[in-house]
Enzyme design. Sequence first.
Site, PDB file in Angstrom:
ATOM      1  CG  ASP A  86      -2.035  -1.046   1.079  1.00 21.57           C
ATOM      2  OD1 ASP A  86      -2.580  -1.194  -0.039  1.00 21.57           O
ATOM      3  OD2 ASP A  86      -2.352  -1.713   2.075  1.00 21.57           O
ATOM      4  CG  ASP A 143      -7.354  -4.378  -3.694  1.00 17.45           C
ATOM      5  OD1 ASP A 143      -7.647  -5.485  -4.175  1.00 17.45           O
ATOM      6  OD2 ASP A 143      -7.954  -3.881  -2.729  1.00 17.45           O
TER       7      ASP A 143
END
Length: 368
Positions: A86, A143
């Site tokens: 992330d 993602d």
Amino acid sequence: MRYASVQYSILYSEFIDSSKTFYPSYGYPLDYEWKSTTATNGWTQGFFPGVLWNIVEYNATRQFLQHATDVTMPTAPFANNTGTHDVGFVIMSGFGNAYRLLKFPEYLDVIVTAAHSLATRYSSIVRCIRSWNSPTGFLVIIDNMMNLELLFEASNQTKNQTLYDIAWQHANRTMYEHFRSDNSTYHVVKYNETDGSVIQKYTAQGYADWSTWARGQSWAVHGFTIAYRYTKYEPFLDKAIGAANYVLTHLPSSTDLITYWDYDAPHNSTLAYQPRDTSAAAIFASALVELSQYAPTSDLKNQFLTNAKAIVDQLSTPTYMIYGNKDYKLPALLTNGTMGPYPKSPYDVSLAYGDYYLTQAVVRLAKL
């Protein structure tokens, strides 16, 4: 965007009052305060500065330039985090936008540092970047396509071929493993890190292993659009278009464009409530605007742009916005976001990334 300026000025005041530690993550519309994280924890902290940079890009003022800078700078240490994929979300939403708009070399330094941190998670055997840390396999989620922008941009700025190759390999393997024949997506693929073979394909946030989680599908459209932006590799464009067409043919109706949280959740049943996911709609709308610019025909370009505008218009109604609902107290933009999986995780909430991609979509449309 005027409303975003009002709401995010309130959040900026909370940020200052918290000694610059408050980063909104998700919130319930009836509450006055967001559930928050800090500048270096979680994965959503980049979207607060991201919204502020979107406001600056839409209508730059000295005040909001200062707000955006103030909120971005504390996230810089996250660029050294090698424990999560992330880092791309966090750094590119803040520093990525800041560098794109201002070209300050110190912002690029943060981006490059973060890219090298992300690159440590790459496996040349799997040919992917590890998403989630697990002792039972090498996990990659759809993602993760969004984090490739960090690698591509750092490579583009520094001419580092290794960073480019890592991003390209990840996108290429994902293109083959995460998609079904109808261009819907699996959320998670578990690989054997010893030989690179696929062990399992399943979901962590969707309705079922065989279903299509709405936000994951939006990540796919957006991620492969970004990959094509940097590589001009036609199969990436074809996959982005295919994934987008899947969405457009699986929306609730031709006039109801805000997807449920999973395309296969039984939302037509009278027995069970199924929430929408405005964040999935906002991500998709923003992706469609950029994808329209790469569309091979004028008809497809117009189709994508028309749908992007219609989704933004629908998201901007009192049905999905804090604005216009007298009972809502939260300083946010969108409501009706769903983290997934429903009902275990929060739903019918405001999400930092929902607000970010909605404002990004508006900015992109305004620049056309």
